[in-house]
Design a protein around this motif. Structure first.
Motif, PDB file in Angstrom:
ATOM      1  N   THR A  79     -35.967 -26.353  40.566  1.00 54.04           N
ATOM      2  CA  THR A  79     -34.880 -27.006  39.836  1.00 54.04           C
ATOM      3  C   THR A  79     -35.308 -27.293  38.408  1.00 54.04           C
ATOM      4  N   ARG A  80     -36.491 -27.887  38.235  1.00 53.74           N
ATOM      5  CA  ARG A  80     -36.976 -28.199  36.882  1.00 53.74           C
ATOM      6  C   ARG A  80     -37.237 -26.923  36.086  1.00 53.74           C
ATOM      7  N   LEU A  81     -37.807 -25.923  36.742  1.00 52.50           N
ATOM      8  CA  LEU A  81     -38.056 -24.660  36.055  1.00 52.50           C
ATOM      9  C   LEU A  81     -36.742 -24.008  35.614  1.00 52.50           C
ATOM     10  N   SER A  82     -35.741 -24.022  36.493  1.00 52.90           N
ATOM     11  CA  SER A  82     -34.437 -23.439  36.145  1.00 52.90           C
ATOM     12  C   SER A  82     -33.799 -24.196  34.995  1.00 52.90           C
ATOM     13  N   GLU A  83     -33.889 -25.516  35.018  1.00 51.95           N
ATOM     14  CA  GLU A  83     -33.321 -26.316  33.925  1.00 51.95           C
ATOM     15  C   GLU A  83     -33.986 -25.988  32.596  1.00 51.95           C
ATOM     16  N   SER A  87     -28.180 -22.053  28.397  1.00 55.74           N
ATOM     17  CA  SER A  87     -27.158 -21.262  29.077  1.00 55.74           C
ATOM     18  C   SER A  87     -26.381 -22.083  30.100  1.00 55.74           C
ATOM     19  N   LEU A  88     -26.886 -23.259  30.425  1.00 44.78           N
ATOM     20  CA  LEU A  88     -26.231 -24.109  31.417  1.00 44.78           C
ATOM     21  C   LEU A  88     -25.106 -24.913  30.770  1.00 44.78           C
ATOM     22  N   PRO A  89     -24.128 -25.329  31.571  1.00 41.68           N
ATOM     23  CA  PRO A  89     -23.051 -26.162  31.025  1.00 41.68           C
ATOM     24  C   PRO A  89     -23.595 -27.460  30.428  1.00 41.68           C
ATOM     25  N   ALA A  90     -22.900 -27.976  29.417  1.00 37.12           N
ATOM     26  CA  ALA A  90     -23.334 -29.209  28.747  1.00 37.12           C
ATOM     27  C   ALA A  90     -23.021 -30.441  29.590  1.00 37.12           C
ATOM     28  N   ASP A  91     -21.906 -30.421  30.310  1.00 29.87           N
ATOM     29  CA  ASP A  91     -21.508 -31.549  31.147  1.00 29.87           C
ATOM     30  C   ASP A  91     -22.545 -31.753  32.257  1.00 29.87           C
ATOM     31  N   ALA A  92     -22.972 -33.002  32.460  1.00 29.94           N
ATOM     32  CA  ALA A  92     -24.057 -33.297  33.404  1.00 29.94           C
ATOM     33  C   ALA A  92     -23.726 -32.873  34.833  1.00 29.94           C
ATOM     34  N   SER A  93     -22.511 -33.162  35.302  1.00 31.53           N
ATOM     35  CA  SER A  93     -22.187 -32.805  36.691  1.00 31.53           C
ATOM     36  C   SER A  93     -22.029 -31.292  36.850  1.00 31.53           C
ATOM     37  N   ALA A  94     -21.436 -30.639  35.861  1.00 33.58           N
ATOM     38  CA  ALA A  94     -21.308 -29.177  35.911  1.00 33.58           C
ATOM     39  C   ALA A  94     -22.688 -28.530  35.836  1.00 33.58           C
ATOM     40  N   ARG A  95     -23.562 -29.116  35.044  1.00 29.31           N
ATOM     41  CA  ARG A  95     -24.935 -28.618  34.914  1.00 29.31           C
ATOM     42  C   ARG A  95     -25.671 -28.739  36.252  1.00 29.31           C
ATOM     43  N   ALA A  96     -25.556 -29.892  36.888  1.00 27.36           N
ATOM     44  CA  ALA A  96     -26.211 -30.111  38.177  1.00 27.36           C
ATOM     45  C   ALA A  96     -25.686 -29.134  39.231  1.00 27.36           C
ATOM     46  N   VAL A 104     -27.122 -25.629  38.516  1.00 27.51           N
ATOM     47  CA  VAL A 104     -28.534 -25.517  38.905  1.00 27.51           C
ATOM     48  C   VAL A 104     -28.656 -25.456  40.429  1.00 27.51           C
ATOM     49  N   ALA A 105     -27.877 -26.261  41.146  1.00 28.09           N
ATOM     50  CA  ALA A 105     -27.918 -26.229  42.613  1.00 28.09           C
ATOM     51  C   ALA A 105     -27.486 -24.851  43.127  1.00 28.09           C
ATOM     52  N   ALA A 106     -26.440 -24.289  42.521  1.00 25.92           N
ATOM     53  CA  ALA A 106     -25.995 -22.944  42.908  1.00 25.92           C
ATOM     54  C   ALA A 106     -27.062 -21.908  42.572  1.00 25.92           C
ATOM     55  N   GLN A 107     -27.753 -22.114  41.464  1.00 31.49           N
ATOM     56  CA  GLN A 107     -28.836 -21.216  41.055  1.00 31.49           C
ATOM     57  C   GLN A 107     -29.953 -21.205  42.100  1.00 31.49           C
ATOM     58  N   GLY A 161     -32.748 -13.414  36.351  1.00 29.19           N
ATOM     59  CA  GLY A 161     -32.091 -12.372  37.135  1.00 29.19           C
ATOM     60  C   GLY A 161     -31.074 -12.929  38.119  1.00 29.19           C
ATOM     61  N   THR A 162     -31.444 -13.994  38.807  1.00 22.71           N
ATOM     62  CA  THR A 162     -30.511 -14.557  39.785  1.00 22.71           C
ATOM     63  C   THR A 162     -29.386 -15.333  39.111  1.00 22.71           C
ATOM     64  N   TYR A 163     -29.664 -16.003  38.008  1.00 22.71           N
ATOM     65  CA  TYR A 163     -28.615 -16.781  37.339  1.00 22.71           C
ATOM     66  C   TYR A 163     -27.568 -15.867  36.708  1.00 22.71           C
ATOM     67  N   PHE A 164     -28.016 -14.871  35.979  1.00 21.23           N
ATOM     68  CA  PHE A 164     -27.077 -14.006  35.260  1.00 21.23           C
ATOM     69  C   PHE A 164     -26.481 -12.899  36.131  1.00 21.23           C
ATOM     70  N   SER A 165     -26.821 -12.886  37.414  1.00 23.44           N
ATOM     71  CA  SER A 165     -26.162 -11.953  38.329  1.00 23.44           C
ATOM     72  C   SER A 165     -24.772 -12.456  38.705  1.00 23.44           C
ATOM     73  N   GLU A 166     -24.494 -13.710  38.419  1.00 24.41           N
ATOM     74  CA  GLU A 166     -23.189 -14.308  38.718  1.00 24.41           C
ATOM     75  C   GLU A 166     -22.237 -14.190  37.536  1.00 24.41           C
ATOM     76  N   PRO A 167     -21.051 -13.655  37.735  1.00 26.20           N
ATOM     77  CA  PRO A 167     -20.080 -13.532  36.634  1.00 26.20           C
ATOM     78  C   PRO A 167     -19.740 -14.870  35.957  1.00 26.20           C
ATOM     79  N   GLN A 168     -19.823 -15.986  36.680  1.00 27.83           N
ATOM     80  CA  GLN A 168     -19.534 -17.293  36.078  1.00 27.83           C
ATOM     81  C   GLN A 168     -20.523 -17.635  34.973  1.00 27.83           C
ATOM     82  N   ALA A 169     -21.711 -17.091  35.012  1.00 32.27           N
ATOM     83  CA  ALA A 169     -22.728 -17.385  33.996  1.00 32.27           C
ATOM     84  C   ALA A 169     -22.524 -16.580  32.720  1.00 32.27           C
ATOM     85  N   TRP A 170     -21.768 -15.518  32.809  1.00 28.74           N
ATOM     86  CA  TRP A 170     -21.620 -14.622  31.667  1.00 28.74           C
ATOM     87  C   TRP A 170     -20.913 -15.273  30.489  1.00 28.74           C
TER      88      TRP A 170
END
Length: 168
Positions: free
Chosen positions: A45-49, A55-64, A67-70, A148-157
């Motif tokens: 989790t910390r490494l992904s953050e 690249s992560l959303p700015a909103d804290a809950s959306a960010r969390a 990261v959980a989905a990641q 690789g795993t994060y950007f494989s999702e279209p939502q991250a694009w």
């Protein structure tokens, strides 16, 4: 052999055995039944953050949530890797969560749950620029798995301005 030399060798051997035994106690596999071990989740989790920070959303809950989905995607991806690759990755992840490994390999003295994004980012930068190839390889493996795993999702694009593949 003189008595003094014999005692020195015995003491040295005992010290080596204590260090090796201690390392075995500290080092637990990073994967259990091919899935991410609970102790490894906070490190990832910390490494992904840190790796995905901008690249992560700015909103804290959306960010969390992102990261959980990641971490879930990463877990699914790792489960599909060949057994030999999973074994090597398990060793790396186990080393990352063991305090001596976290300090020596990553260069992070703070426990993963308490580490800030900045501390982890600085530690990753030190790994990337290290003169030790083992630290560089660990950095690249962690970065590549995460990206690789994060950007494989279209939502991250959308976060990086990528419209997606062009229909032919």
């Amino acid at each position: 052999m003189q008595r003094r030399r014999f005692l020195q060798l015995g003491l040295g051997a005992a010290l080596v055995m204590a260090v090796v035994g201690g390392a075995v106690v500290w080092l637990r596999p990073g994967l259990q039944a091919g899935r991410i071990a609970p102790a490894v989740r906070s490190a990832l989790t910390r490494l992904s953050e840190a790796i995905l920070d901008r690249s992560l959303p700015a909103d804290a809950s959306a960010r969390a949530s992102a990261v959980a989905a990641q971490i879930d995607r990463l877990d699914t991806f790792i489960a599909g890797l060949p057994a030999a690759t999973r074994d090597e990755l398990s060793q790396l992840l186990g080393l990352l969560v063991a305090p001596p490994g976290r300090r020596l390999l990553v260069g992070l003295s703070t426990d993963w749950p308490q580490a800030t994004v900045e501390e982890v980012r600085d530690a990753l930068q030190d790994m990337r620029l290290s003169s030790l190839s083992l630290r560089q390889q660990a950095y690249h493996a962690l970065r590549d798995l995460t990206n690789g795993t994060y950007f494989s999702e279209p939502q991250a694009w959308a976060g990086i301005g990528y419209p997606g593949p062009v229909d032919l």
